[in-house]
Design a protein around this motif. Sequence first.
Motif, mmCIF file in Angstrom:
data_model
loop_
_atom_site.group_PDB
_atom_site.id
_atom_site.type_symbol
_atom_site.label_atom_id
_atom_site.label_comp_id
_atom_site.label_asym_id
_atom_site.label_seq_id
_atom_site.Cartn_x
_atom_site.Cartn_y
_atom_site.Cartn_z
ATOM 1 N N LEU A 195 0.785 -1.107 0.056
ATOM 2 C CA LEU A 195 -0.001 -0.151 -0.012
ATOM 3 C C LEU A 195 0.942 1.199 0.000
ATOM 4 O O LEU A 195 0.596 2.271 -0.639
ATOM 5 N N ALA A 196 1.954 1.374 0.694
ATOM 6 C CA ALA A 196 2.990 2.375 0.672
ATOM 7 C C ALA A 196 3.550 2.675 -0.432
ATOM 8 O O ALA A 196 3.619 3.862 -0.799
ATOM 9 N N LEU A 197 4.139 1.558 -1.116
ATOM 10 C CA LEU A 197 4.430 1.952 -2.633
ATOM 11 C C LEU A 197 3.699 2.436 -3.651
ATOM 12 O O LEU A 197 3.981 3.189 -4.162
ATOM 13 N N VAL A 198 2.336 1.787 -3.528
ATOM 14 C CA VAL A 198 1.372 2.119 -4.614
ATOM 15 C C VAL A 198 0.935 3.807 -4.160
ATOM 16 O O VAL A 198 0.793 4.505 -5.228
ATOM 17 N N ARG A 199 0.715 4.138 -2.841
ATOM 18 C CA ARG A 199 0.211 5.548 -2.839
ATOM 19 C C ARG A 199 1.367 6.334 -2.997
ATOM 20 O O ARG A 199 1.533 7.577 -3.428
ATOM 21 N N ALA A 211 0.979 4.499 5.819
ATOM 22 C CA ALA A 211 0.963 3.184 5.654
ATOM 23 C C ALA A 211 2.324 2.528 6.092
ATOM 24 O O ALA A 211 2.381 1.102 6.500
ATOM 25 N N LEU A 212 3.424 3.237 5.667
ATOM 26 C CA LEU A 212 4.873 2.673 5.872
ATOM 27 C C LEU A 212 4.950 2.748 7.320
ATOM 28 O O LEU A 212 5.638 1.935 7.890
ATOM 29 N N ALA A 213 4.550 3.733 8.222
ATOM 30 C CA ALA A 213 4.607 4.022 9.664
ATOM 31 C C ALA A 213 3.992 2.847 10.111
ATOM 32 O O ALA A 213 4.337 2.064 11.286
ATOM 33 N N THR A 221 11.890 -5.633 9.953
ATOM 34 C CA THR A 221 12.205 -5.862 8.576
ATOM 35 C C THR A 221 11.667 -5.136 7.547
ATOM 36 O O THR A 221 11.849 -4.995 6.393
ATOM 37 N N ALA A 222 10.561 -4.141 7.921
ATOM 38 C CA ALA A 222 9.817 -3.099 6.942
ATOM 39 C C ALA A 222 10.702 -1.970 6.875
ATOM 40 O O ALA A 222 10.501 -1.272 5.912
ATOM 41 N N TRP A 223 11.671 -2.010 7.830
ATOM 42 C CA TRP A 223 12.400 -0.434 7.806
ATOM 43 C C TRP A 223 13.183 -0.220 6.206
ATOM 44 O O TRP A 223 13.248 0.772 5.770
ATOM 45 N N PRO A 224 13.805 -1.334 5.536
ATOM 46 C CA PRO A 224 14.120 -0.997 4.159
ATOM 47 C C PRO A 224 13.278 -0.332 3.271
ATOM 48 O O PRO A 224 13.637 0.393 2.199
ATOM 49 N N ALA A 227 13.680 3.529 2.511
ATOM 50 C CA ALA A 227 14.309 4.206 1.563
ATOM 51 C C ALA A 227 13.826 4.071 0.201
ATOM 52 O O ALA A 227 13.978 4.823 -0.717
ATOM 53 N N VAL A 228 13.176 2.901 0.083
ATOM 54 C CA VAL A 228 12.428 2.776 -1.374
ATOM 55 C C VAL A 228 11.565 3.713 -1.556
ATOM 56 O O VAL A 228 11.301 4.189 -2.853
ATOM 57 N N VAL A 229 10.495 3.824 -0.415
ATOM 58 C CA VAL A 229 9.457 4.677 -0.800
ATOM 59 C C VAL A 229 9.979 6.315 -0.989
ATOM 60 O O VAL A 229 9.556 7.052 -1.618
#
Length: 441
Positions: A195-199, A211-213, A221-224, A227-229
């Motif tokens: 969801l974070a990447l799509v938004r 969503a990323l928070a 493991t979601a912390w990488p 950087a991508v977002v």
Amino acid sequence: MTKRAWWWCGGWLVAAGWAGAFPVVSGLGPHRSWGAWAACGYLLAALAVVLVRRRGREVSVAVAALGAVLVPLLLLVLDGRGQSEVGVIERSGSLLLHTGTPYLAEPRTVEEYTPYLPGMALLGLPRALLDGTPLSGSPLGDARLWCAAVFLVCVLRTVPAGRRLGAAALTASPVVALPLCVSGVDLPLTGLCWLALVRAAERRPVAAGLALAAACALKWTAWPALAVVAALLAATAGRRAALRGVAVAVGAAALAVLPVALRAPGPLVEQVFAFPTGRGGLPTPAASPLPGRLLADLGPAGWCAAVGLLLLAGLAVGASLAVRPPRTAPAAVHRLALGLTAAFLLAPAGRFGYLALPLVLVLLSLSSSVSPSLPSSVPLSVPKGLPWAPPSSSPTTSRRARAASKPSSRPWPTASPVTTSWSTPRPNRVRSTTTPLSPTR
């Protein structure tokens, strides 16, 4: 039967073989139960593709979902059987409600460790809230249901309506159906990262940051994905949007984690960071023979070598984000999946099941075909032949079409009772056997 139907039939047969292996090779009761039911569901789904001529694929997906998800999930929830992660999440929710921290002060067994950040305890709160009520012990408190709900909501909010059949088939496939039925712990993390990447690709930094928070508050493991977002927002919406999204993600995640970290810093560091990496008081059960684990077994030097390789892999992925940032959601998903795969392979402690997270992310991007570099409300094309369509400048435009687009001395027909208020010149009448399209139709 069409070629596409044969592909669907073959896919369900492969899934049936995969599920059918669990009752034979697995030593875990929930896995064996799921495999028996899922294998029957996948075989019936393959048969439905062959026998049902109209909407055979839709029927096969419904049959597979019934046999591989709904029936085994209901039976396992009613029997109270599942992996240990389910009990860990529910216990952490009860501890958070009654003590303000989801961690035991002095865990003595592996089952008493909670290797998740405080956000995961929220998925165990329903069980704690239902205790002492008439619904105490009901299936509504099972953490697997709430993990599955988060994942499904994230998928439904992002996948276009025309692509939901592929997303439904992915949900019924073994890579999602098995963890959904027996544990479900990584599904909310996967859905929130997606969801974070799509938004972010839709140029919505605040929504992407929230969503990323939520994902970063579940597992580290979601912390990488942070950087991508950030790279995706910078490439599509600019640096200010990237900074805004990162600030929202970091701030909201800190609000969720810091209160618990300040209340019980020792148990959090011990159970969330030291234990999963093999440096806790008890050995971690994540001991699959992956490269990082094999290096760590060589001693302190091997453990340092595994950590060094892990850091080098992270730097390489970060450099690729800086040199060639992703500009679409699928491109960002592939970059994140690459980084997570390298991290799971080189971590001092890990298991093969961790690789399901990047695999599901990639399959989500392929099944939904989402590449929203522009907002979805922007029209992609203008229907041809309508009065407001601009004339084509293509060199292949027919001579008759070019002649029709030139001004003509013929007057506009007065037989039409419709009055128009367009500011653009009225198009010339072209001889046709069909009735001209009225602006009100």
